[in-house]
Design an enzyme around this catalytic site. Structure first.
Site, PDB file in Angstrom:
ATOM      1  N   GLU A 428     -42.872  25.221  96.974  1.00 15.37           N
ATOM      2  CA  GLU A 428     -42.299  26.162  95.993  1.00 15.37           C
ATOM      3  C   GLU A 428     -40.804  25.885  95.906  1.00 15.37           C
ATOM      4  OE1 GLU A 428     -42.209  30.279  96.962  1.00 15.37           O
ATOM      5  OE2 GLU A 428     -42.659  29.996  99.073  1.00 15.37           O
ATOM      6  N   GLU A 437     -33.527  23.011  91.313  1.00 15.52           N
ATOM      7  CA  GLU A 437     -33.286  23.111  92.749  1.00 15.52           C
ATOM      8  C   GLU A 437     -33.751  21.829  93.447  1.00 15.52           C
ATOM      9  OE1 GLU A 437     -34.624  26.911  94.248  1.00 15.52           O
ATOM     10  OE2 GLU A 437     -33.469  28.000  92.741  1.00 15.52           O
TER      11      GLU A 437
END
Lengths: 632, 632
Positions: A428, A437
């Site tokens: 995740e 990210e």
């Protein structure tokens, strides 16, 4: 914690037609307005006058020129500037000099008295097609520079054709001053429909003014607003505005006994409307989140607040951050479903190795175990985590719950050397814009640990962008007085925003990507050019960024408005600001260029916006990652 | 001190057509070019190549890919980037990613080698209609960020339709980076005429490239430039540029004996052209000043230099400042003529009292005495001066020369209490924009001392404004990294500027003005709105401000270009900058608003520019005199 919309302030503005009609007994007047159910009033400060330039410059006010002569009602009164002040277009010749000079002296003199009395709001003349925006803006600048307690409000009459364009021009003339507030005046004529009202949500609203003539009688004869107007009002309720009923009626109703008068019926109706709306706010399409107590609590205070995107690779997340995200009711059930499906689709009977990379405090480990039980498959879970603090929680959970079913590995997934290869890789690592990210780089690094034919959950994610208006967000960045702040994206829970058109697909990353062979990261560099057809005249303050991800087959996560996973709150959108707000016209094409580029230990975005019909196009922001980058 | 244009550097650029044609013996090549009369050469750094993305990323240069392999010629060589690099428009699809990535890696690799060798200039690909300005600009930004010794040059091919517009768009994309330099490439086809060449004078030029095909043979068969091209070249001579002859010819001529070869004939011709021009520069219309040794000396080093306007009321001028201005050969003879005419026009035989207010070191006292002698009139001169230092010089001159003919009064003219009233009031309080050194306020103050029917010299002055392009001036202000610097006017001797259209009248002040009754200064407040018809696509960096003054009847002073007093050098124009350069299109109207406003002890200007066809209009600069004012 839901807002109590019943407490929203409602005011009354009596607009006298003749000098004789100006209220002279302010005690009595104020008292009546209050008794009729209003929290404040708007009033002229002075009566129309014909003073010469020299009289204006040299004399003080004469008492009989004024409506407000004492500070007794400073909490109750706001001011509409003198009726005679227009700042209308003149020929610009020297002979016209006296006209604007007179208006400037008068408004100055009014404002100083208003400021001296500490009255809350001072309303400028309302904008019209006749307004000379340079003369108006020059004076507005001056008042803004002098204002301390008293706030200045520019009224925009929605009845004026192209009202938004006029306001927009004024905003540019005043160099996007963050001190300007707007009042929207609904058209008196109830038959005029408001078009593109949502656009105003992105503007610095303070006050909604509804003329009594805008109301229509219901079956019982009481004044109500049209369903369309009700919806417009409802869309503004979360913005902390004030509402004002305006009318040239006062004396007449004043003669009637209070409580049932025509004046009070408006405040009563609005109060009713607000309380109705507080139980079922019809969210404008800008609201991404559904009504949901969990979300309300979660989002309290975050509206339009600029957060720097997380850098989970460079920084270690706090426990509280994990805690918040683990509460998402949707995200983990989707993960569980994806793992369940993937396990069910397995043809082999061997024990499946599920590798949870970036395990945090373990929610995906739980998902994996639940999914395995549900699918009736034997699994071993290996959890990899580089955050030493989160790793303590993992150890704690292993000792308490997971036992032998889960193995833990402490370290960076990109350098993890596994003893055996995984069947399923679960991660995740997605940010609001998907790849922001560094999920691509991380998963490229760990895919060595995946068996040929193994599965990555998620298996792909795509980014989306839409042009966004938001004076609030622009002002929030301006507030830093640091130009570099315009060169960074922000995670924002949108509230005072307007999306000019639908988001468009930007780019996609897929995993595993076994074509990646050497250490180069060039395959994760991207450039995309988008063209948005602009459906209305508007202003662009930046881009709203979203993602859609496929966890496994048809199991998806999305914060892209049209496909947003209902109830999921883990991600607010990303906002890419631009330094120079860009006006776009209906029918124009807006060109967007966006890059994802990397060098050395950095990855960053660059972006530029421009329109073919206009110079200059917006410059390229965050060139060379000078202001914002994500550390590898 | 005149510039020696014969020293201007001339270079040669040999453009090989085929890989085989690239020079391999650099010693020999460099030597030949030098012998042919050239000061430098431009060369490709590397040969066209077909390396893959991965080869480009991972490998160093192979020697046989390079033209320049050592640092031996670092003073002689500048570089043109690889021929294969274009940054042309692509579909923007993901599949096109590799094209720009390859070009970016290659140019980066070239630039690093070039920088390592400390070669002087690195030329990007030349701009064309096919160039993707966002891809080009993204890379340019990156190189600019890395450049230290090596300067980056963007070549503009003047043969490309709308070449200026393409460059202008790139400049906006790169956010007006002050590090960008331009090379102008003259069209190869000698029949293509250059239109609006003057416009380029306002751009950041470094290099003029003239293809050999641009030259035409003269009667003797030697290559020369057309008269129009000669004039274009001459207009650039004061800008410190380099000139470069480009050709695909080298091998052939190299076989010929040096000295008479076709290559040397271009350098010889240019050298001749420069030396011819240095004796009679045909100034572009932007040059306000005529050729004049006194002026040349005076202006040396002042070209495009930003000076804060004088504040003679708040500050005391230095002796050297007086000295410079007293040298003006035109100004004082005009004053003398005006006083002479005024004295001749007198009907009375009484002794005329001439009051020189702001007498400085006394030049106008001398003018008055000479004019009286010439006119054969009896006069008494009273000199008023507030600068205690200048007053010493006045006393000195009185004791030495003037004796009883002149009386001196020390103090501010606005508060001077005369014993008798003046027949003629003489002052020199004009600034570059006329009223910008507060002449109106000073003369309003002193006119008490004037007899009814008395004369003020000057009796009126008017201000003029024109839209101005100047990347240099814009960069000079940007350089401060202080936004407030865009909110002040500057006195500038224009050089790298281009006036988009003729100046327009702004406003006028007349003296004496006996209508002024009270202490108010409102009658000196002004607002004017101008509309300029824009005759070509261009960029506006601000406004050029000028004045015209009537000293007496038809005796005038002017720095307004069309009426400029020949040879007068006391005033450079005023430059009102704008923060956001504004692109204007041919046929558009440019709106200018300018105010002269005052409060308390301050007078200031505010200004805004905008075009009806565009958003956003420029904002109002120097609002409320926050950044610049003239102290009363």
């Amino acid at each position: 914690m839901k807002k109590d919309f019943k407490q929203i302030p409602i005011g009354y503005f009596y607009m006298p037609n003749e000098i004789e009609d100006y209220p002279c007994d302010i005690d009595n007047y104020s008292n009546t307005i209050q008794v009729e159910g209003y929290n404040f009033t708007l009033s002229y400060l002075s009566k129309p006058c014909n003073n010469s330039l020299m009289e204006l410059e040299t004399n003080s006010w004469k008492l009989d020129e004024l409506v407000i002569t004492t500070a007794d009602y400073s909490n109750f009164y706001s001011i509409q500037c003198n009726k005679t002040i227009k700042f209308n277009k003149t020929s610009g010749n020297e002979s016209d000099n006296d006209i604007w000079l007179k208006e400037k002296l008068l408004i100055n003199k009014e404002f100083e008295w208003c400021n001296h009395l500490s009255l809350k709001y001072f309303l400028m003349p309302s904008l019209s097609a006749e307004t000379d925006l340079n003369l108006y803006g020059m004076t507005l600048n001056q008042l803004l520079a002098k204002a301390n307690y008293t706030k200045i409000i520019v009224p925009v009459d929605l009845q004026v054709p192209n009202a938004w364009l006029i306001w927009n021009k004024l905003r540019f003339i005043c160099n996007h001053s963050p001190s300007i507030n707007l009042a929207l005046i609904f058209p008196s004529d109830a038959s005029i429909e408001l078009t593109n009202f949502d656009q105003w949500i992105a503007e610095p609203l303070k006050l909604i003014i509804i003329p009594t003539a805008r109301f229509i009688p219901n079956k019982k004869g009481y004044p109500v607003l049209s369903p369309a107007d009700q919806q417009s009002i409802a869309s503004t309720l979360k913005l902390n505005l004030k509402y004002l009923v305006s009318s040239s009626e006062y004396k007449k109703s004043h003669a009637m006994h209070t409580g049932d008068s025509s004046i009070s019926s408006y405040s009563k109706y609005l109060r009713f409307l607000f309380s109705k709306s507080s139980s079922s706010v019809s969210f404008s399409k800008n609201y991404l989140l559904q009504e949901n107590p969990e979300i309300d609590e979660f989002s309290e205070g975050y509206q339009d607040y600029l957060q720097s995107p997380l850098q989970p690779l460079m920084n270690h997340l706090e426990s509280s951050t994990y805690q918040v995200f683990e509460k998402d009711p949707v995200k983990y059930s989707q993960y569980e479903l994806a793992i369940y499906r993937a396990l069910r689709d397995r043809t082999s009977d061997d024990v499946a190795l599920i590798m949870v990379v970036g395990a945090g405090r373990g929610p995906l480990v739980d998902c994996s175990l639940r999914a395995a039980a549900q699918a009736n498959r034997r699994v071993k879970v290996l959890a990899v985590e580089k955050n030493p603090n989160a790793f303590i929680t993992l150890q704690y959970k292993k000792s308490l719950e997971w036992q032998d079913r889960v193995e833990l590995y402490f370290g960076d997934m990109r350098y993890f050397e596994p003893i055996e290869l995984a069947d399923i890789l679960v991660s995740e690592l997605l940010g609001s814009f998907g790849d922001n990210e560094l999920s691509p780089e991380c998963l490229d690094g760990i895919q060595r640990c995946l068996k040929p034919g193994g599965i990555s959950i998620p298996c792909d994610y795509s980014s989306y962008l839409a042009p966004l208006s938001s004076t609030k967000l622009f002002n929030n960045i301006q507030y830093y007085q640091d130009e570099s702040k315009f060169h960074s994206p922000y995670v924002v829970m949108f509230q005072s925003v307007f999306r000019l058109t639908d988001p468009q697909y930007v780019w996609k990353f897929e995993h595993p990507n076994f074509e990646v062979k050497n250490n180069s990261n060039l395959h994760n560099c991207r450039h995309t050019k988008l063209k948005f057809n602009i459906p209305l005249d508007g202003i662009v303050h930046g881009l709203a960024g979203y993602f859609e991800a496929t966890l496994y087959k048809d199991v998806k996560l999305s914060i892209n408005p049209s496909t947003h996973s209902p109830g999921m709150f883990s991600w607010f959108p990303l906002f890419f600001p631009i330094k120079n707000p860009l006006t776009v016209r209906k029918g124009e094409e807006l060109n967007v260029n966006i890059w994802r580029y990397g060098e050395d230990k950095k990855v960053w975005y660059e972006w530029s916006l421009g329109s073919d019909n206009q110079f200059g196009p917006e410059f390229i922001h965050n060139s060379q990652g000078q202001h914002y980058y994500i550390g590898l």
